[in-house]
Write a protein that holds these residues in place. Structure first.
Motif, PDB file in Angstrom:
ATOM      1  N   SER A 264      -7.677 -11.453  16.476  1.00  0.00           N
ATOM      2  CA  SER A 264      -6.914 -12.699  16.492  1.00  0.00           C
ATOM      3  C   SER A 264      -5.476 -12.498  16.032  1.00  0.00           C
ATOM      4  O   SER A 264      -5.156 -11.583  15.268  1.00  0.00           O
ATOM      5  CB  SER A 264      -7.583 -13.743  15.594  1.00  0.00           C
ATOM      6  OG  SER A 264      -7.430 -13.401  14.231  1.00  0.00           O
ATOM      7  N   LEU A 266      -3.887 -14.463  14.041  1.00  0.00           N
ATOM      8  CA  LEU A 266      -3.815 -14.737  12.610  1.00  0.00           C
ATOM      9  C   LEU A 266      -4.158 -13.498  11.785  1.00  0.00           C
ATOM     10  O   LEU A 266      -3.550 -13.242  10.743  1.00  0.00           O
ATOM     11  CB  LEU A 266      -4.759 -15.887  12.241  1.00  0.00           C
ATOM     12  CG  LEU A 266      -4.347 -17.279  12.729  1.00  0.00           C
ATOM     13  CD1 LEU A 266      -5.408 -18.308  12.364  1.00  0.00           C
ATOM     14  CD2 LEU A 266      -2.996 -17.666  12.127  1.00  0.00           C
ATOM     15  N   GLU A 267      -5.137 -12.725  12.255  1.00  0.00           N
ATOM     16  CA  GLU A 267      -5.506 -11.511  11.518  1.00  0.00           C
ATOM     17  C   GLU A 267      -4.382 -10.489  11.574  1.00  0.00           C
ATOM     18  O   GLU A 267      -4.077  -9.822  10.582  1.00  0.00           O
ATOM     19  CB  GLU A 267      -6.788 -10.908  12.089  1.00  0.00           C
ATOM     20  CG  GLU A 267      -7.232  -9.675  11.325  1.00  0.00           C
ATOM     21  CD  GLU A 267      -8.627  -9.211  11.714  1.00  0.00           C
ATOM     22  OE1 GLU A 267      -9.095  -8.231  11.109  1.00  0.00           O
ATOM     23  OE2 GLU A 267      -9.238  -9.817  12.603  1.00  0.00           O
ATOM     24  N   ALA A 269      -1.162 -11.139  11.911  1.00  0.00           N
ATOM     25  CA  ALA A 269      -0.094 -11.614  11.032  1.00  0.00           C
ATOM     26  C   ALA A 269      -0.451 -11.388   9.563  1.00  0.00           C
ATOM     27  O   ALA A 269       0.407 -11.015   8.752  1.00  0.00           O
ATOM     28  CB  ALA A 269       0.164 -13.092  11.297  1.00  0.00           C
ATOM     29  N   ARG A 270      -1.719 -11.605   9.221  1.00  0.00           N
ATOM     30  CA  ARG A 270      -2.159 -11.402   7.836  1.00  0.00           C
ATOM     31  C   ARG A 270      -1.963  -9.955   7.414  1.00  0.00           C
ATOM     32  O   ARG A 270      -1.507  -9.679   6.285  1.00  0.00           O
ATOM     33  CB  ARG A 270      -3.631 -11.787   7.695  1.00  0.00           C
ATOM     34  CG  ARG A 270      -4.203 -11.533   6.301  1.00  0.00           C
ATOM     35  CD  ARG A 270      -5.696 -11.765   6.281  1.00  0.00           C
ATOM     36  NE  ARG A 270      -6.422 -10.861   7.166  1.00  0.00           N
ATOM     37  CZ  ARG A 270      -6.688  -9.587   6.863  1.00  0.00           C
ATOM     38  NH1 ARG A 270      -6.287  -9.076   5.707  1.00  0.00           N
ATOM     39  NH2 ARG A 270      -7.354  -8.824   7.717  1.00  0.00           N
ATOM     40  N   VAL A 271      -2.281  -9.035   8.306  1.00  0.00           N
ATOM     41  CA  VAL A 271      -2.136  -7.618   7.985  1.00  0.00           C
ATOM     42  C   VAL A 271      -0.684  -7.274   7.695  1.00  0.00           C
ATOM     43  O   VAL A 271      -0.362  -6.591   6.715  1.00  0.00           O
ATOM     44  CB  VAL A 271      -2.665  -6.759   9.154  1.00  0.00           C
ATOM     45  CG1 VAL A 271      -2.273  -5.301   8.969  1.00  0.00           C
ATOM     46  CG2 VAL A 271      -4.173  -6.886   9.247  1.00  0.00           C
ATOM     47  N   PHE A 273       1.793  -9.116   6.645  1.00  0.00           N
ATOM     48  CA  PHE A 273       2.473  -9.741   5.515  1.00  0.00           C
ATOM     49  C   PHE A 273       1.700  -9.710   4.204  1.00  0.00           C
ATOM     50  O   PHE A 273       2.296  -9.895   3.145  1.00  0.00           O
ATOM     51  CB  PHE A 273       2.836 -11.181   5.872  1.00  0.00           C
ATOM     52  CG  PHE A 273       3.915 -11.263   6.902  1.00  0.00           C
ATOM     53  CD1 PHE A 273       5.232 -11.032   6.561  1.00  0.00           C
ATOM     54  CD2 PHE A 273       3.602 -11.533   8.217  1.00  0.00           C
ATOM     55  CE1 PHE A 273       6.233 -11.083   7.511  1.00  0.00           C
ATOM     56  CE2 PHE A 273       4.598 -11.587   9.173  1.00  0.00           C
ATOM     57  CZ  PHE A 273       5.916 -11.361   8.821  1.00  0.00           C
ATOM     58  N   THR A 274       0.398  -9.484   4.247  1.00  0.00           N
ATOM     59  CA  THR A 274      -0.351  -9.422   2.991  1.00  0.00           C
ATOM     60  C   THR A 274      -0.788  -8.004   2.651  1.00  0.00           C
ATOM     61  O   THR A 274      -0.762  -7.617   1.485  1.00  0.00           O
ATOM     62  CB  THR A 274      -1.596 -10.338   3.052  1.00  0.00           C
ATOM     63  OG1 THR A 274      -2.478  -9.894   4.091  1.00  0.00           O
ATOM     64  CG2 THR A 274      -1.188 -11.776   3.329  1.00  0.00           C
ATOM     65  N   LEU A 275      -1.153  -7.229   3.671  1.00  0.00           N
ATOM     66  CA  LEU A 275      -1.584  -5.863   3.411  1.00  0.00           C
ATOM     67  C   LEU A 275      -0.392  -4.914   3.270  1.00  0.00           C
ATOM     68  O   LEU A 275      -0.428  -3.959   2.502  1.00  0.00           O
ATOM     69  CB  LEU A 275      -2.505  -5.384   4.540  1.00  0.00           C
ATOM     70  CG  LEU A 275      -3.304  -4.103   4.301  1.00  0.00           C
ATOM     71  CD1 LEU A 275      -4.178  -4.245   3.061  1.00  0.00           C
ATOM     72  CD2 LEU A 275      -4.152  -3.766   5.526  1.00  0.00           C
ATOM     73  N   PRO A 277       3.301  -5.853   2.706  1.00  0.00           N
ATOM     74  CA  PRO A 277       4.498  -6.686   2.532  1.00  0.00           C
ATOM     75  C   PRO A 277       5.785  -5.876   2.391  1.00  0.00           C
ATOM     76  O   PRO A 277       6.837  -6.282   2.892  1.00  0.00           O
ATOM     77  CB  PRO A 277       4.199  -7.488   1.258  1.00  0.00           C
ATOM     78  CG  PRO A 277       3.183  -6.665   0.524  1.00  0.00           C
ATOM     79  CD  PRO A 277       2.352  -6.012   1.581  1.00  0.00           C
ATOM     80  N   THR A 405      -2.294  -3.707  15.552  1.00  0.00           N
ATOM     81  CA  THR A 405      -1.174  -4.632  15.364  1.00  0.00           C
ATOM     82  C   THR A 405       0.142  -4.032  15.848  1.00  0.00           C
ATOM     83  O   THR A 405       1.186  -4.668  15.716  1.00  0.00           O
ATOM     84  CB  THR A 405      -1.026  -4.993  13.877  1.00  0.00           C
ATOM     85  OG1 THR A 405      -0.526  -3.861  13.161  1.00  0.00           O
ATOM     86  CG2 THR A 405      -2.347  -5.438  13.280  1.00  0.00           C
TER      87      THR A 405
END
Length: 490
Positions: A264, A266-267, A269-271, A273-275, A277, A405
């Motif tokens: 997805s 969202l996944e 994007a999460r990677v 910016f959170t994994l 940064p 990604t």
């Protein structure tokens, strides 16, 4: 997705097998077929710069002001940013090959449409659509190149490929030099033919590109491991026939992944910016820095030369050729150092070094010392360094995020960085050039120098030593973590 895709947990040596390959005709096919996009981009971006002074003249068949040239550049960049995001997501989902064929078709259609522009609004729309095709190419092409080129030479190959942008610039400028000569073509025809150069070359690239396979790395992640194995086997067989000796065994342990058909947005994007940064900050800084200075100068150089150095419209392309070639030699000469000296010191040097020379350029411009030839000489020195840094921005974001990604990471940081720097740069330069004041234009060069220097500082702070390291070592695929979690749950 292939209808026959099957997902599960597999072990594969595909990455190690690709990284241990010697350089071969297959790699040249990848370079020519995929790297051709940068030649196209060079043609497109500098084409407007080459013909900009003609487009502002009476009798051109379309009346644009110097400020309109900046607006057209902004439309092109906006299209490239949105196209990168849209096609970048599709590239990660449906494959590198499907998208690098589609995006090239979009580019070809739109660049031909530009040649028929009759009003500013039509010209702006055509430039937007052309940019969307080129932006989509960035994501599809850079991800495919890095996944097919051996790790030990990935840096220099990436930089030289990205540097071929300037061969396109030189070719476009050389062609415009003939086509803008009113003794050869009428003033309202020559600039239209200039855009045809890009379409003709694009058709050639499309023919070569048909022989480039899908990325085996993408295939085994998405449940098509048999297809990935077959592609790598065919490449190995062709290399062994070419060299006349067997290949060495791949090094390291097999990579264990849990395949998935879709991942997805969202996944992804999460990677980013959170994994990772810190890497996200790094990618954004590099793209903003190079986009501001590059797009600001490139789109407006023609009007700057005409307005402040009285260079005729038909002569502007001659200066573009010399400037473009200096940009190409930057990555060509410095590229191997990014694999030997290292990414961090070389990227920082290229950004900060170009900023220092850009300050000298601003002083030279406002004092008028050295005339037009002195200006072009220092401009060439500035971008000899800056071009290596700009190419390294694409290389960096392609290397430091997980494979699933990769295309969207390239697209995202290109889009966001270019939206900030690539749109504001041309608009600022265009408005300040229209003022007719050298002091005003000097400030645009100084601002560009500051932005580049800040990006170089971020590289020194957050840069990643990615030289000669496998992609999977720099950032494990998300599906490797999936496989480990699955094993723990058993």
């Amino acid at each position: 997705m292939s209808a026959g895709a099957q997902t599960g947990t597999i072990s594969t040596r595909v990455p190690a097998r690709l990284d241990r390959l010697p350089w071969s005709r297959f790699h040249w096919r990848v370079v020519i077929g995929l790297g051709g996009v940068w030649v196209l981009d060079g043609l497109e971006v500098t084409m407007v710069g080459n013909v900009s002074s003609r487009l502002t003249e009476k009798g051109s068949g379309i009346h644009l002001t110097p400020a309109d040239i900046g607006v057209a550049a902004a439309f092109y960049i906006a299209g490239a940013c949105l196209g990168a995001l849209f096609f970048g997501h599709l590239t990660d989902r449906f494959g590198r090959r499907n998208l690098f064929i589609l995006t090239l078709a979009v580019y070809l259609t739109a660049t031909v449409a530009t040649a028929f522009a009759f009003a500013p609004w039509y010209f702006f729309i055509a430039r937007f659509l052309t940019g969307s095709g080129i932006g989509g190419e960035y994501a599809a092409i850079n991800s495919a190149i890095d996944e097919l080129i051996p790790a030990r030479v990935r840096g220099r190959v990436d930089l030289v490929i990205n540097g071929t942008y300037w061969l396109g610039s030189a070719a476009g400028a050389g062609g415009a030099l003939v086509l803008l000569d009113t003794s050869n073509f009428p003033a309202d025809i020559g600039w239209r033919l200039s855009f045809g150069i890009g379409a003709i070359f694009g058709i050639f690239v499309l023919l070569v590109r048909r022989n480039v396979p899908e990325s085996p790395r993408w295939l085994f992640i998405h449940g098509r491991d048999r297809e990935a194995e077959q592609i790598v086997h065919d490449i190995e067989a062709s290399v062994e026939r070419e060299t006349g000796r067997p290949l060495p065994a791949p090094r390291g342990r097999p990579l264990k992944v849990r395949q998935r058909q879709t991942i997805s947005f969202l996944e992804i994007a999460r990677v980013a910016f959170t994994l990772y940064p810190r890497r996200a900050i790094l990618g954004l800084a590099l793209f903003v820095g190079q986009a501001f200075l590059y797009n600001g100068v490139t789109f407006n150089l023609g009007t700057l030369l005409s307005g402040f150095y009285d260079v005729g419209a038909g002569t502007v392309p001659l200066f573009y050729v010399m400037w473009a070639l200096s940009n190409f030699f930057g990555p060509l000469v410095l590229g191997r150092l990014f694999d030997t000296v290292g990414r961090k010191p070389m990227i920082a040097l290229s950004y900060i070094g170009s900023a220092v020379v850009a300050v000298v350029l601003a002083i030279l411009f406002v004092t008028q010392a050295g005339g037009v030839w002195g200006f072009i000489g220092v401009l060439a020195a500035t971008f000899f360094l800056a071009s290596a840094g700009a190419s390294a921005a694409y290389l960096t974001v392609s290397e430091i995020f997980p494979m699933e990604t990769r295309a969207l990471a390239i697209a995202f940081f290109y889009a966001l960085g270019t939206a900030i720097g690539g749109i504001s740069g041309p608009l600022l330069f265009g408005q300040l050039i229209e003022s007719g004041e050298r002091v005003q234009v000097m400030w645009s060069f100084l601002i560009g120098a500051v932005v580049m220097a800040l990006a170089g500082g971020v590289e020194l702070w957050l840069g990643v030593a990615a030289e000669q390291r496998p992609l999977e070592e720099l950032a494990l695929p998300l599906t490797v973590a999936d496989a480990e979690a699955h094993d723990e749950a058993q």
